[in-house]
Design a protein around this motif. Structure first.
Motif, short mmCIF file in Angstrom:
data_model
loop_
_atom_site.label_atom_id
_atom_site.label_comp_id
_atom_site.label_asym_id
_atom_site.label_seq_id
_atom_site.Cartn_x
_atom_site.Cartn_y
_atom_site.Cartn_z
N GLY A 123 1.29 24.58 37.81
CA GLY A 123 0.26 23.74 37.20
C GLY A 123 -1.00 23.66 38.05
N CYS A 124 -0.81 23.54 39.38
CA CYS A 124 -1.98 23.37 40.27
C CYS A 124 -2.82 24.64 40.37
CB CYS A 124 -1.54 22.90 41.65
SG CYS A 124 -0.64 24.11 42.62
N ASP A 125 -2.25 25.79 39.98
CA ASP A 125 -3.00 27.05 40.09
C ASP A 125 -4.06 27.20 39.00
OD1 ASP A 125 -1.41 27.57 42.26
OD2 ASP A 125 0.00 28.84 41.17
N SER A 126 -3.95 26.42 37.93
CA SER A 126 -4.96 26.45 36.86
C SER A 126 -6.04 25.39 37.05
CB SER A 126 -4.31 26.18 35.49
OG SER A 126 -3.29 27.09 35.24
N LEU A 127 -5.81 24.50 38.02
CA LEU A 127 -6.75 23.38 38.23
C LEU A 127 -8.04 23.89 38.86
CD1 LEU A 127 -6.88 20.19 38.12
CD2 LEU A 127 -6.18 20.23 40.51
N ILE A 128 -9.19 23.54 38.28
CA ILE A 128 -10.46 23.99 38.87
C ILE A 128 -11.34 22.83 39.37
CG2 ILE A 128 -10.58 26.26 37.76
CD1 ILE A 128 -12.39 25.04 35.60
N GLU A 129 -10.99 21.61 38.96
CA GLU A 129 -11.77 20.46 39.45
C GLU A 129 -10.99 19.19 39.20
OE1 GLU A 129 -16.27 20.09 39.28
OE2 GLU A 129 -15.69 18.76 37.62
N LEU A 130 -11.25 18.18 40.04
CA LEU A 130 -10.69 16.86 39.74
C LEU A 130 -11.67 15.78 40.13
CD1 LEU A 130 -9.53 15.47 42.63
CD2 LEU A 130 -7.87 17.28 42.35
N GLU A 131 -11.48 14.62 39.52
CA GLU A 131 -12.26 13.42 39.82
C GLU A 131 -11.30 12.38 40.38
OE1 GLU A 131 -15.90 12.39 36.97
OE2 GLU A 131 -13.97 12.40 35.95
N LEU A 132 -11.74 11.71 41.43
CA LEU A 132 -10.87 10.77 42.11
C LEU A 132 -11.66 9.53 42.51
CD1 LEU A 132 -8.42 11.71 44.95
CD2 LEU A 132 -10.39 10.36 45.58
N VAL A 133 -11.05 8.36 42.37
CA VAL A 133 -11.66 7.12 42.85
C VAL A 133 -11.10 6.88 44.25
CG1 VAL A 133 -12.04 4.66 42.48
CG2 VAL A 133 -11.80 6.19 40.50
N ASN A 134 -11.99 6.82 45.25
CA ASN A 134 -11.52 6.71 46.63
C ASN A 134 -11.34 5.25 47.06
OD1 ASN A 134 -14.07 5.73 47.25
ND2 ASN A 134 -14.64 7.43 48.59
N TYR A 135 -11.01 5.06 48.33
CA TYR A 135 -10.71 3.71 48.84
C TYR A 135 -11.91 2.77 48.76
CZ TYR A 135 -13.25 4.80 53.15
OH TYR A 135 -14.24 5.12 54.05
N GLN A 136 -13.14 3.34 48.67
CA GLN A 136 -14.34 2.50 48.56
C GLN A 136 -14.70 2.21 47.11
OE1 GLN A 136 -16.45 5.62 50.62
NE2 GLN A 136 -17.12 4.18 52.20
N GLY A 137 -13.87 2.71 46.18
CA GLY A 137 -14.17 2.53 44.77
C GLY A 137 -15.21 3.52 44.26
N ARG A 138 -15.47 4.57 45.05
CA ARG A 138 -16.45 5.58 44.61
C ARG A 138 -15.75 6.70 43.87
NH1 ARG A 138 -18.63 7.85 49.48
NH2 ARG A 138 -19.44 9.45 48.07
N LEU A 139 -16.43 7.19 42.81
CA LEU A 139 -15.90 8.31 42.05
C LEU A 139 -16.38 9.60 42.70
CD1 LEU A 139 -14.30 8.91 39.40
CD2 LEU A 139 -16.50 9.08 38.24
N ILE A 140 -15.45 10.42 43.20
CA ILE A 140 -15.87 11.67 43.84
C ILE A 140 -15.24 12.87 43.12
CG2 ILE A 140 -16.37 10.69 46.11
CD1 ILE A 140 -13.71 11.63 47.11
N LYS A 141 -15.98 13.96 43.13
CA LYS A 141 -15.50 15.21 42.52
C LYS A 141 -14.97 16.12 43.62
CE LYS A 141 -17.64 16.30 38.17
NZ LYS A 141 -18.67 15.54 37.55
#
Length: 451
Positions: free
Chosen positions: A153-171
């Motif tokens: 599954g992870c081999d098809s992944l090209i990007e992700l969005e994550l909310v970090n510990y500061q509450g910031r949305l990072i790509k």
């Protein structure tokens, strides 16, 4: 403790506490053997709900757990007196047919993704159980019935969005936060932050037939189980990449010893039958082959899963061939199930093919050269049998551990010594550095998190 409204101030989405009538159902994992009592469960409906939950938990020094499908074997997506950030309602899907790209919110389940891609003529290298969250599946690597042809599954992944510990949305992708992108392909869910979105590159749409493969044996004995294991280990290295199967050597209440295998072959039933010929040479072989579309094949697999189970299960990576004596020992593991067990099994999940075409340092998923995963499990129905069955699995795990190298993070086991080394091998140290960078205060900690 403040009165509720004051205490829960700042949380958004649907907020569930022990005072709510839905609490009992909300706290359950798919594995009903997990029995935890969170302080608060937040069903996030927007990304901002995730941000608010992180701020709330940090301000009150409450531990965070992240849940999408709720399928963690050891229940690390929940806990006692924790805040559960449940993202199952963040499940929007978007298919870009021009570029063969699938964008999902991270709460989407296997079945939801399959319905969308399958009805549009695509395949998706997802997992087998319909209600598993695609994000949790992918973050741990992700094995399924298309893995040998299309990779993990992870081999098809090209990007992700994550909310970090500061509450910031990072790509994170190959060009932006590339170290985080590397880590999220195989390090398991729960670390670094809350993944809220994922983008996958899909294989070109195809008209090709999928043959759903199932085979079993009548009149199984311990010797026959060992004999079929031997066929398996000799058959797998030269196997056509279009076939991915798992085979279970089991002892079922009422039935006794058995062997059952299932999987997908991207090709005709006739060709699949030829490929399975080595198994047919062991007496009692029976095979069922059904040609269909990808989506119909997936539906047949999904139909076999119950809505929930009580189980303990774990898996290790097999790197070598075993002697006949060792195979008899492996088959022997299921001879005497625990008291109250309704199903005990050793299962082999085929690896190789495209999985090996990615370097072991190219993603966090380290065990690229393993031949297959060997898992041991027991299922029971009565709560009184839980302790005995867990002990049974743990004892057998000790034997399997001696003859294998490395544990699969999506089939985890608690109380595993040096677990980072066992799950991530030569990538463990780099993962710790990435974790320090993206979660310096260890906000996203859980029993087997990166330290």
């Amino acid at each position: 403790m403040y009165h509720d409204s004051e205490f829960l101030k700042g949380l958004t989405g649907e907020v569930v506490t022990v005072k709510d009538s839905v609490y009992e159902e909300s706290r359950q994992e798919w594995n009903r053997a997990i029995n935890k009592f969170p302080l608060v469960i937040v069903y996030c409906e927007r990304k901002q709900d995730v941000v608010n939950a992180i701020f709330w938990a940090r301000k009150r020094c409450v531990s965070i757990r992240i849940r999408s499908g709720g399928h963690h074997y050891e229940g690390y997506s929940t806990g006692d007196l924790v805040l559960v950030i449940d993202i199952s309602r963040l499940n929007a899907l978007e298919l870009d047919k021009q570029r063969n790209i699938l964008k999902i919110e991270a709460g989407a389940k296997n079945t939801e993704v399959y319905n969308l891609v399958g009805s549009n003529g695509y395949v998706f290298p997802g997992g087998t159980c319909p209600t598993v969250g695609v994000s949790g599946y992918t973050l741990g690597g992700g094995w399924g019935f298309s893995s040998r042809l299309y990779g993990l599954g992870c081999d098809s992944l090209i990007e992700l969005e994550l909310v970090n510990y500061q509450g910031r949305l990072i790509k994170a992708n190959r060009n932006c936060n590339s170290d985080l992108f590397w880590a999220c392909r195989g390090a398991g869910g729960g670390n670094f932050g809350v993944v809220v979105g994922m983008t996958f590159q899909l294989p070109e749409p195809t008209e090709s037939t999928v043959t759903f493969v199932r085979f079993f044996y009548v009149g199984t004995t311990n010797e026959k189980q060992a004999q079929v294991m031997n066929v398996w280990q000799n058959w797998l290295p030269g196997l056509d990449n279009r076939m991915t199967v798992s085979a279970s050597f089991y002892n079922e209440e009422g039935e006794g010893l058995g062997i059952f295998a299932s999987g997908f072959f991207y090709g005709s039933a006739e060709h699949a039958r030829e490929i399975l010929q080595p198994f047919a040479e062991v007496e009692g072989f029976r095979v069922e082959l059904e040609e269909s579309s990808f989506l119909e094949a997936v539906k047949k697999v999904e139909a076999a899963f119950p809505p929930s189970e009580k189980f303990k299960s774990t898996g290790r990576f097999v790197q070598r061939s075993y002697s006949l004596c060792e195979l008899e020992n492996i088959a022997g593991l299921v001879q005497d199930p625990a008291e109250g067990s309704v199903y005990a099994a050793v299962t082999f999940y085929a690896l190789g093919g495209q999985i090996m075409n990615v370097g072991k340092r190219d993603t966090a998923y380290f065990y690229r050269d393993a031949r297959y995963i060997m898992s041991v499990q027991s299922i029971w129905t009565e709560d009184a049998s839980a302790k005995e069955n867990s002990k049974w699995v743990r004892e057998r795990f000790e034997y399997i551990k001696r003859i294998t190298k490395g544990s699969y993070v999506n089939f985890p086991i608690s109380d595993l010594r040096n677990y980072e080394q066992k799950y991530f091998g030569g990538n463990a140290k780099r993962l710790d550095r990435v974790n320090k960078k993206y979660d310096p205060f260890n906000v996203f900690r859980f029993p087997q998190g990166l330290k």
